[in-house]
Design a protein around this motif. Structure first.
Motif, PDB file in Angstrom:
ATOM      1  N   CYS A  70       0.836  -1.194   0.000  1.00 46.36           N
ATOM      2  CA  CYS A  70       0.000   0.000   0.000  1.00 46.36           C
ATOM      3  C   CYS A  70       0.874   1.247   0.000  1.00 46.36           C
ATOM      4  O   CYS A  70       1.897   1.290   0.690  1.00 46.36           O
ATOM      5  CB  CYS A  70      -0.871  -0.031   1.258  1.00 46.36           C
ATOM      6  SG  CYS A  70      -1.936   1.393   1.414  1.00 46.36           S
ATOM      7  N   HIS A 111      -0.304   4.228   0.976  1.00 49.05           N
ATOM      8  CA  HIS A 111      -0.736   5.153   2.029  1.00 49.05           C
ATOM      9  C   HIS A 111       0.092   4.922   3.284  1.00 49.05           C
ATOM     10  O   HIS A 111       0.775   3.910   3.404  1.00 49.05           O
ATOM     11  CB  HIS A 111      -2.214   4.955   2.353  1.00 49.05           C
ATOM     12  CG  HIS A 111      -3.100   5.268   1.202  1.00 49.05           C
ATOM     13  ND1 HIS A 111      -3.396   6.542   0.827  1.00 49.05           N
ATOM     14  CD2 HIS A 111      -3.727   4.457   0.324  1.00 49.05           C
ATOM     15  CE1 HIS A 111      -4.172   6.506  -0.239  1.00 49.05           C
ATOM     16  NE2 HIS A 111      -4.389   5.257  -0.565  1.00 49.05           N
ATOM     17  N   ARG A 112      -0.026   5.849   4.193  1.00 49.62           N
ATOM     18  CA  ARG A 112       0.692   5.693   5.456  1.00 49.62           C
ATOM     19  C   ARG A 112      -0.235   6.061   6.604  1.00 49.62           C
ATOM     20  O   ARG A 112       0.050   6.973   7.383  1.00 49.62           O
ATOM     21  CB  ARG A 112       1.947   6.605   5.472  1.00 49.62           C
ATOM     22  CG  ARG A 112       3.014   6.209   4.444  1.00 49.62           C
ATOM     23  CD  ARG A 112       3.642   4.839   4.766  1.00 49.62           C
ATOM     24  NE  ARG A 112       4.658   4.442   3.788  1.00 49.62           N
ATOM     25  CZ  ARG A 112       4.425   3.668   2.729  1.00 49.62           C
ATOM     26  NH1 ARG A 112       3.210   3.191   2.499  1.00 49.62           N
ATOM     27  NH2 ARG A 112       5.400   3.340   1.921  1.00 49.62           N
ATOM     28  N   CYS A 113      -1.374   5.380   6.701  1.00 45.53           N
ATOM     29  CA  CYS A 113      -2.320   5.665   7.787  1.00 45.53           C
ATOM     30  C   CYS A 113      -1.588   5.464   9.117  1.00 45.53           C
ATOM     31  O   CYS A 113      -0.862   4.475   9.275  1.00 45.53           O
ATOM     32  CB  CYS A 113      -3.530   4.750   7.701  1.00 45.53           C
ATOM     33  SG  CYS A 113      -4.388   4.905   6.125  1.00 45.53           S
ATOM     34  N   PHE A 160      -2.361   4.528  12.027  1.00 45.83           N
ATOM     35  CA  PHE A 160      -2.645   3.398  12.923  1.00 45.83           C
ATOM     36  C   PHE A 160      -2.227   2.065  12.324  1.00 45.83           C
ATOM     37  O   PHE A 160      -2.443   1.021  12.913  1.00 45.83           O
ATOM     38  CB  PHE A 160      -4.153   3.349  13.248  1.00 45.83           C
ATOM     39  CG  PHE A 160      -5.018   3.315  12.019  1.00 45.83           C
ATOM     40  CD1 PHE A 160      -5.271   2.128  11.370  1.00 45.83           C
ATOM     41  CD2 PHE A 160      -5.555   4.488  11.519  1.00 45.83           C
ATOM     42  CE1 PHE A 160      -6.050   2.098  10.222  1.00 45.83           C
ATOM     43  CE2 PHE A 160      -6.335   4.472  10.368  1.00 45.83           C
ATOM     44  CZ  PHE A 160      -6.574   3.266   9.725  1.00 45.83           C
ATOM     45  N   CYS A 161      -1.647   2.083  11.124  1.00 44.63           N
ATOM     46  CA  CYS A 161      -1.484   0.841  10.364  1.00 44.63           C
ATOM     47  C   CYS A 161      -0.021   0.539  10.085  1.00 44.63           C
ATOM     48  O   CYS A 161       0.753   1.440   9.769  1.00 44.63           O
ATOM     49  CB  CYS A 161      -2.239   0.985   9.048  1.00 44.63           C
ATOM     50  SG  CYS A 161      -2.069  -0.448   7.971  1.00 44.63           S
ATOM     51  N   ILE A 213       0.758  -2.059   7.921  1.00 49.55           N
ATOM     52  CA  ILE A 213       0.811  -2.917   6.723  1.00 49.55           C
ATOM     53  C   ILE A 213       1.891  -2.470   5.736  1.00 49.55           C
ATOM     54  O   ILE A 213       2.657  -3.306   5.245  1.00 49.55           O
ATOM     55  CB  ILE A 213      -0.594  -3.031   6.086  1.00 49.55           C
ATOM     56  CG1 ILE A 213      -1.409  -4.009   6.934  1.00 49.55           C
ATOM     57  CG2 ILE A 213      -0.520  -3.510   4.631  1.00 49.55           C
ATOM     58  CD1 ILE A 213      -2.822  -4.221   6.519  1.00 49.55           C
ATOM     59  N   PRO A 214       2.026  -1.160   5.449  1.00 49.12           N
ATOM     60  CA  PRO A 214       3.090  -0.785   4.500  1.00 49.12           C
ATOM     61  C   PRO A 214       4.481  -1.202   4.992  1.00 49.12           C
ATOM     62  O   PRO A 214       5.328  -1.577   4.181  1.00 49.12           O
ATOM     63  CB  PRO A 214       2.965   0.734   4.396  1.00 49.12           C
ATOM     64  CG  PRO A 214       1.533   1.010   4.747  1.00 49.12           C
ATOM     65  CD  PRO A 214       1.195  -0.005   5.806  1.00 49.12           C
ATOM     66  N   GLN A 247      -4.893  -4.339  -0.522  1.00 45.40           N
ATOM     67  CA  GLN A 247      -4.954  -3.370   0.582  1.00 45.40           C
ATOM     68  C   GLN A 247      -5.712  -2.136   0.123  1.00 45.40           C
ATOM     69  O   GLN A 247      -6.291  -1.418   0.919  1.00 45.40           O
ATOM     70  CB  GLN A 247      -3.551  -2.936   1.046  1.00 45.40           C
ATOM     71  CG  GLN A 247      -2.557  -4.049   1.229  1.00 45.40           C
ATOM     72  CD  GLN A 247      -2.906  -4.979   2.345  1.00 45.40           C
ATOM     73  OE1 GLN A 247      -3.757  -4.660   3.182  1.00 45.40           O
ATOM     74  NE2 GLN A 247      -2.288  -6.124   2.399  1.00 45.40           N
ATOM     75  N   TYR A 302     -11.463   2.687  -1.953  1.00 51.74           N
ATOM     76  CA  TYR A 302     -11.563   4.000  -1.306  1.00 51.74           C
ATOM     77  C   TYR A 302     -12.321   4.946  -2.227  1.00 51.74           C
ATOM     78  O   TYR A 302     -12.266   4.797  -3.449  1.00 51.74           O
ATOM     79  CB  TYR A 302     -10.162   4.532  -0.962  1.00 51.74           C
ATOM     80  CG  TYR A 302      -9.562   3.714   0.138  1.00 51.74           C
ATOM     81  CD1 TYR A 302      -9.863   3.987   1.458  1.00 51.74           C
ATOM     82  CD2 TYR A 302      -8.775   2.607  -0.157  1.00 51.74           C
ATOM     83  CE1 TYR A 302      -9.366   3.195   2.470  1.00 51.74           C
ATOM     84  CE2 TYR A 302      -8.272   1.811   0.853  1.00 51.74           C
ATOM     85  CZ  TYR A 302      -8.574   2.110   2.166  1.00 51.74           C
ATOM     86  OH  TYR A 302      -8.102   1.319   3.173  1.00 51.74           O
ATOM     87  N   ARG A 309      -5.412  10.191   6.820  1.00 56.65           N
ATOM     88  CA  ARG A 309      -6.263   9.720   5.722  1.00 56.65           C
ATOM     89  C   ARG A 309      -6.919  10.927   5.074  1.00 56.65           C
ATOM     90  O   ARG A 309      -7.028  11.976   5.702  1.00 56.65           O
ATOM     91  CB  ARG A 309      -7.334   8.764   6.263  1.00 56.65           C
ATOM     92  CG  ARG A 309      -6.722   7.492   6.790  1.00 56.65           C
ATOM     93  CD  ARG A 309      -7.759   6.599   7.387  1.00 56.65           C
ATOM     94  NE  ARG A 309      -8.739   6.160   6.414  1.00 56.65           N
ATOM     95  CZ  ARG A 309      -8.582   5.094   5.625  1.00 56.65           C
ATOM     96  NH1 ARG A 309      -7.496   4.375   5.699  1.00 56.65           N
ATOM     97  NH2 ARG A 309      -9.524   4.750   4.769  1.00 56.65           N
TER      98      ARG A 309
HETATM   99  S1  SF4 Z   1      -5.049   1.212   6.622  1.00 55.52           S
HETATM  100 FE1  SF4 Z   1      -5.156   0.476   4.515  1.00 55.52          FE
HETATM  101  S2  SF4 Z   1      -4.823   2.320   3.283  1.00 55.52           S
HETATM  102 FE2  SF4 Z   1      -4.061   2.794   5.325  1.00 55.52          FE
HETATM  103  S3  SF4 Z   1      -1.865   2.268   5.283  1.00 55.52           S
HETATM  104 FE3  SF4 Z   1      -2.984   0.482   6.064  1.00 55.52          FE
HETATM  105  S4  SF4 Z   1      -3.298  -0.778   4.270  1.00 55.52           S
HETATM  106 FE4  SF4 Z   1      -2.827   1.276   3.514  1.00 55.52          FE
END
Ligand code: SF4
Length: 409
Positions: free
Chosen positions: A149, A151-153, A155-156, A158-159, A193, A238, A276
């Motif tokens: 992904c 994005h760099r949310c 709270f996340c 995943i990246p 994602q 999104y 976001r």
């Molecule tokens: S919440 Fe979703 S959009 Fe935001 S960084 Fe994580 S994977 Fe990416």
């Protein structure tokens, strides 16, 4: 043929989200293709692979527990998946695991299996069903179109676990999807994602499928999938402007009029702290336009309450958003810090009791909306997919329900 009578057995435990399930399916397919057998229990296995989730701290605990259980029952364990990206966390709790690899590292997983359980000499490739090995019931399947992904949310993580967006080329996705449909799958669930960003990283490069040039973008993919004889359901979309172009495909019946769109909050200041897009008003206008084009559109979303710094006013703003958006399916989480996430450094954490109170109020408002929306549909005739035929009842879903999440008690 002695090597066929005693093929090596691999046990498999798959934890986590649909994206992890897809990884598991790929690895199981590869193992079967190489002639390994999948063991039904720990006792029957020569070694066990545990595909872990490391998204939130509770998932880390669950993964560590599953690894411990496999070690106790079998003793020979390879850890893969999201938690595998944090090898020291795994090794601190379970130093005796044979190997640890990160998410979507198929080659590394296979190399670890070869190291600890030699490959059968004559793989029985013809035993592999053409659609691969699916963990989902035969009639629906997840199709992962990209990894990572951009994005760099806040709270996340995943990246940091899965890296930036890497899209599969459209020809590859179409080929897999066609194979699944030919094998009897009747519903394809498109996952990633960030489905709306599909193709951005490969600059929407043209690829070929069935002799036709196709642009690697979400509109072309949705239209092409729509030509297959199956329900096409899009997850993790999104509300970007180009998603507008998907709605006419839904109105025309090419793909299901269903969008799973994680919005996370309705207050712009919270969204900004979540890093976001904070354009609540625009989102509401967009939803209204979509419904005008496609009145049957069903929208699913998820939200987080109790994010650091969320004030009473922010929360009331979220409830107002819900009342205006009138979404069909809504999930809610109380915020919980994720190891390594930027949001952990934010000031003003919301006390647990208040988080819970907000969660309860949120669910109360949404339940009322949901009740009214469902009541409006009584008497409608819908085409359904049968998930289970039991002795005294049949469990079926319409286009409005994604498997495993919607309408489950
Ligand atoms: S919440 Fe979703 S959009 Fe935001 S960084 Fe994580 S994977 Fe990416």
């Amino acid at each position: 043929m002695s090597f066929h009578s005693n093929p090596p057995n691999v046990g498999f435990v798959s934890l986590g989200c649909p994206k992890a399930t897809v990884d598991s399916e790929r690895i199981l397919t590869e193992l079967r293709a190489e002639g390994y057998r999948i063991a039904p229990s720990y006792e029957d296995a020569d070694l066990v692979i545990v595909n872990t989730c490391g998204f939130i701290d509770a998932a880390v605990d669950e993964s560590l527990e599953a690894i411990g259980e496999a070690l106790d029952a079998n003793g020979r364990v390879i850890v893969i998946g999201c938690l595998g990206a944090r090898e020291q966390v795994v090794r601190e709790s379970h130093p005796e695991v044979l190997a640890v690899t990160g998410p979507h590292a198929y080659q590394e997983v296979m190399a670890a299996v070869h190291d600890h359980l030699p490959q059968p000499r004559d793989p029985f490739t013809s035993l592999l069903p053409p659609e691969g090995v699916k963990l989902t019931p035969h009639h629906y399947a997840y199709v992962k179109i990209s990894e990572g992904c951009n994005h760099r949310c806040s709270f996340c993580i995943i990246p940091s676990l899965r890296g930036d967006l890497q899209s599969r080329m459209i020809g590859d996705v179409m080929q897999e999807s066609k194979r699944l449909v030919d094998a009897g799958v009747r519903e394809l669930l498109v996952i990633s994602q960030d489905t709306s960003a599909y193709g951005l990283d490969v600059r929407y490069r043209t690829d070929f499928w069935d002799g036709r040039p196709l642009r690697t973008d979400i509109q072309t993919l949705a239209r092409s999938l729509g030509e297959l004889q199956a329900w096409i359901r899009l997850h993790y979309v999104y509300p970007y402007p180009h998603v507008d172009e998907l709605i006419p495909l839904m109105a025309d019946g090419l793909i299901l009029p269903y969008l799973d769109m994680p919005l996370q909050h309705g207050s712009e200041s919270v969204l900004r702290r979540m890093r976001r897009p904070a354009a609540t008003e625009k989102v509401l206008n967009r939803l209204q336009r979509w419904r005008e084009i496609c009145p049957g559109l069903v929208l699913r979303s998820t939200f987080i309450v109790g994010f650091p710094g969320e004030t009473d006013q922010d929360f009331e703003g979220l409830l107002d958003f819900l009342r205006t958006a009138r979404l069909d399916r809504v999930g809610c989480f109380t915020y919980s810090p994720v190891h390594g996430a930027a949001a952990n450094a934010l000031p003003d954490p919301v006390p647990d009791a208040l988080k819970q109170e907000r969660f309860d109020r949120f669910m109360e408002v949404q339940s009322e909306i949901s009740r009214e929306k469902l009541a409006d549909r009584i008497g409608e005739r819908l085409t359904v997919l049968v998930d289970a035929a039991e002795e005294d009842r049949i469990v079926a879903r319409s286009y409005a329900d994604a498997p495993e999440i919607d309408g489950q008690g």
